[in-house]
Design a protein around this motif. Structure first.
Motif, mmCIF file in Angstrom:
data_model
loop_
_atom_site.group_PDB
_atom_site.id
_atom_site.type_symbol
_atom_site.label_atom_id
_atom_site.label_comp_id
_atom_site.label_asym_id
_atom_site.label_seq_id
_atom_site.Cartn_x
_atom_site.Cartn_y
_atom_site.Cartn_z
ATOM 1 N N GLY A 177 3.953 19.430 -9.792
ATOM 2 C CA GLY A 177 3.577 18.042 -9.199
ATOM 3 C C GLY A 177 2.520 18.289 -7.907
ATOM 4 N N LEU A 178 2.968 17.130 -7.185
ATOM 5 C CA LEU A 178 1.913 17.364 -5.984
ATOM 6 C C LEU A 178 2.972 17.866 -4.839
ATOM 7 N N LYS A 179 1.938 18.697 -4.038
ATOM 8 C CA LYS A 179 2.380 19.050 -2.822
ATOM 9 C C LYS A 179 1.840 18.285 -1.521
ATOM 10 N N ILE A 180 2.533 17.717 -0.831
ATOM 11 C CA ILE A 180 1.792 16.899 0.238
ATOM 12 C C ILE A 180 1.559 17.521 1.397
ATOM 13 N N LEU A 181 0.194 17.715 1.791
ATOM 14 C CA LEU A 181 -0.180 18.832 2.983
ATOM 15 C C LEU A 181 -0.117 18.095 4.188
ATOM 16 N N THR A 182 -0.332 16.858 4.103
ATOM 17 C CA THR A 182 -0.121 15.761 5.189
ATOM 18 C C THR A 182 1.401 15.905 5.585
ATOM 19 N N LYS A 183 1.800 15.707 6.844
ATOM 20 C CA LYS A 183 3.129 15.908 7.367
ATOM 21 C C LYS A 183 3.270 14.375 8.189
ATOM 22 N N SER A 184 2.269 13.752 8.587
ATOM 23 C CA SER A 184 2.482 12.688 9.414
ATOM 24 C C SER A 184 3.011 11.534 8.949
ATOM 25 N N THR A 185 3.850 11.010 9.711
ATOM 26 C CA THR A 185 4.961 9.904 9.114
ATOM 27 C C THR A 185 4.287 8.783 8.415
ATOM 28 N N LYS A 186 4.688 8.106 7.596
ATOM 29 C CA LYS A 186 4.010 7.091 6.814
ATOM 30 C C LYS A 186 5.100 5.677 7.016
ATOM 31 N N ASP A 187 6.083 5.953 7.891
ATOM 32 C CA ASP A 187 6.945 4.882 8.231
ATOM 33 C C ASP A 187 6.286 3.749 9.513
ATOM 34 N N LEU A 188 6.542 2.588 9.241
ATOM 35 C CA LEU A 188 5.860 1.634 9.791
ATOM 36 C C LEU A 188 5.994 1.818 11.596
ATOM 37 N N ILE A 189 4.476 2.053 12.069
ATOM 38 C CA ILE A 189 4.806 2.293 13.325
ATOM 39 C C ILE A 189 4.179 1.019 14.187
ATOM 40 N N VAL A 190 5.021 0.270 14.978
ATOM 41 C CA VAL A 190 4.581 -0.847 15.887
ATOM 42 C C VAL A 190 4.435 -0.509 17.553
ATOM 43 N N LEU A 191 3.423 -0.461 18.060
ATOM 44 C CA LEU A 191 3.219 0.354 19.360
ATOM 45 C C LEU A 191 3.448 -0.954 20.406
ATOM 46 N N VAL A 240 0.827 -1.258 -0.025
ATOM 47 C CA VAL A 240 0.078 -0.114 -0.107
ATOM 48 C C VAL A 240 0.971 1.193 -0.032
ATOM 49 N N LEU A 241 2.153 1.229 0.612
ATOM 50 C CA LEU A 241 2.759 2.477 0.973
ATOM 51 C C LEU A 241 3.441 2.662 -0.380
ATOM 52 N N LYS A 242 3.928 1.624 -1.139
ATOM 53 C CA LYS A 242 4.476 1.651 -2.283
ATOM 54 C C LYS A 242 3.600 2.284 -3.543
ATOM 55 N N ALA A 243 2.243 1.691 -3.479
ATOM 56 C CA ALA A 243 1.357 2.394 -4.342
ATOM 57 C C ALA A 243 0.984 3.823 -4.112
ATOM 58 N N GLN A 244 0.878 3.902 -2.832
ATOM 59 C CA GLN A 244 0.471 5.566 -2.584
ATOM 60 C C GLN A 244 1.859 6.415 -3.242
ATOM 61 N N LEU A 245 3.157 5.881 -2.731
ATOM 62 C CA LEU A 245 3.987 6.896 -3.199
ATOM 63 C C LEU A 245 4.414 7.050 -4.607
ATOM 64 N N GLY A 259 -5.756 1.167 -0.467
ATOM 65 C CA GLY A 259 -5.719 0.273 0.479
ATOM 66 C C GLY A 259 -6.010 -0.711 -0.025
ATOM 67 N N ILE A 260 -5.574 -2.005 0.930
ATOM 68 C CA ILE A 260 -5.877 -3.403 0.741
ATOM 69 C C ILE A 260 -6.743 -4.106 1.833
ATOM 70 N N TYR A 261 -7.862 -4.722 1.481
ATOM 71 C CA TYR A 261 -8.626 -5.215 2.699
ATOM 72 C C TYR A 261 -8.894 -6.865 2.425
ATOM 73 N N PHE A 263 -9.445 -11.015 7.813
ATOM 74 C CA PHE A 263 -8.318 -10.993 8.472
ATOM 75 C C PHE A 263 -7.794 -9.534 8.628
ATOM 76 N N GLY A 264 -7.813 -8.441 7.998
ATOM 77 C CA GLY A 264 -7.449 -7.290 8.152
ATOM 78 C C GLY A 264 -7.058 -6.479 6.963
ATOM 79 N N GLY A 265 -6.834 -5.220 7.208
ATOM 80 C CA GLY A 265 -6.461 -4.341 5.979
ATOM 81 C C GLY A 265 -5.514 -3.340 6.552
ATOM 82 N N VAL A 266 -5.131 -2.474 5.623
ATOM 83 C CA VAL A 266 -4.300 -1.271 5.573
ATOM 84 C C VAL A 266 -4.689 -0.157 4.610
ATOM 85 N N ARG A 267 -4.798 0.988 4.819
ATOM 86 C CA ARG A 267 -4.992 2.284 4.244
ATOM 87 C C ARG A 267 -4.046 3.343 4.530
#
Length: 357
Positions: A343-357, A248-253, A322-324, A328-332
């Motif tokens: 080109g595109l200016k990304i307004l959102t700044k939150s990280t897209k790195d994998l977060i495991v809590l 999903v991250l690859k598809a988005q980027l 997204g993939i659903y 089982f589960g999904g990701v978006r």
């Protein structure tokens, strides 16, 4: 804001109308500045009026743009509109067909005696909002910034045993604390198997170790919306979830990198869709790649397999593949973006790195 009324009058001229009746809340706000819950705005070739009841007279006088006359009706809004249409020689009237119910349409037919025909031109009216000006972009950016702050804060709140609905409530509280009017739509918190529900609004399920947690939310700032989705994990996810996240991250980027002025919405959608399908998830991405964002959370342009319109500089929309997998589960992963000539200016700044809590 006289150029907005000029846009309406251009429609009136091109369509051979005598006037246009604006009733939907998004278009009322956009074309008049009024934020009340009910009103009727009549734009004619020379005049513009907003008809309200006693509750909103003072508010309308404070809010409406120059060139719009505030009229407080006495008997009924339609009776006042009838007088105005007769005075301004309105025989053909444009209306917002998606906003006017059948009963409201019949009432207009019966009440506006000088009007001989009504024409649904809402799509043409909505087109005015596709390209955002500088002031609109600033407000959307502030709405996005609020959502980014909420995401940063909510990570501290997520742990096994916390209910989805409690997460949503905390996020919506924080939005207001950071200056938002409120959420731009019902906050989606979907965990574990429920993360396979693209619109899985928060329920009573408690977070568990191994869960994917899809958080889709947004804030409203001074009438403009933001939209962001991040997927995080409670404890180490299994290998399949990791593969889905990476895909999903690859598809988005890739879509972000390939977006360009002149590209059709459906072609940008295909950039992400191809990556997801080639990874073996052909039946797991059932919604469009994105949608326009502005005074409404879903507006033009359409970035989906049905998106025939060309993307233009000044458009603000989402990129949200997204993939659903049911049961089982999904990701978006979703960002709000602005298309420019570069080109595109990304307004959102939150990280897209994998977060495991």
């Amino acid at each position: 804001m006289t150029q907005r009324l000029d846009y309406v009058r251009k429609i009136i001229e091109e369509e051979g109308l005598g006037g246009f009746l604006i009733t939907s809340r998004p278009n009322t706000f956009y074309f008049t500045g009024f934020t009340g819950s009910t009103s009727k705005c009549l734009v004619t070739r020379e005049k513009a009026y907003i008809v309200v009841d006693f509750r909103y007279t003072a508010q309308a006088r404070e809010q409406v743009f120059p060139g719009i006359e505030v009229i407080e009706y006495e008997k009924s809004a339609n009776a006042t509109l009838d007088d105005l249409c007769l005075k301004d020689n309105v025989a053909e009237l444009g209306i917002e067909g998606d906003d006017v119910t059948y009963s409201a349409y019949r009432s207009l037919q019966e009440s506006l005696k000088s009007v001989k025909s009504f024409r649904d031109l809402q799509n043409k009216l909505n087109d005015a909002r596709i390209i955002k000006d500088g002031a609109e972009i600033e407000k959307i950016q502030k709405a996005v910034d609020i959502a980014d702050k909420v995401f940063e804060q909510i990570l501290q709140f997520l742990k096994p045993g916390v209910k989805e609905m409690d997460i949503a409530a905390e996020m919506e509280y924080q939005m207001k604390m950071f200056g938002a009017k409120g959420p731009s739509f019902e906050t989606i918190i979907a965990s574990g198997p429920r993360s396979a529900l693209p619109h899985g609004v928060a329920g009573t399920r408690e977070l568990q170790n191994g869960d994917a947690v899809v958080m889709d939310f947004g804030a409203v700032f001074e009438g403009y919306c933001s939209d962001i989705t991040r997927t995080v994990f409670i404890g180490k996810p299994n290998d399949e979830l990791l593969k889905i996240y990476d895909t999903v991250l690859k598809a988005q980027l890739e879509a972000i990198n390939k977006a360009a002025v002149g590209m059709k919405g459906k072609d940008l959608d295909n950039v992400s869709r191809t990556i997801i399908y080639q990874a073996g998830y052909e039946k797991c991405f059932g919604h469009g790649l994105g949608h326009g964002v502005g005074v409404e959370i879903h507006e033009k342009p359409t970035v989906s397999p049905r998106g025939e319109e060309e993307l233009k500089s000044g458009m603000v929309f989402t990129i949200e593949p997204g993939i659903y997998i049911e049961g089982f589960g999904g990701v978006r992963i979703e960002d709000t973006v602005l298309l420019t000539d570069e080109g595109l200016k990304i307004l959102t700044k939150s990280t897209k790195d994998l977060i495991v809590l």
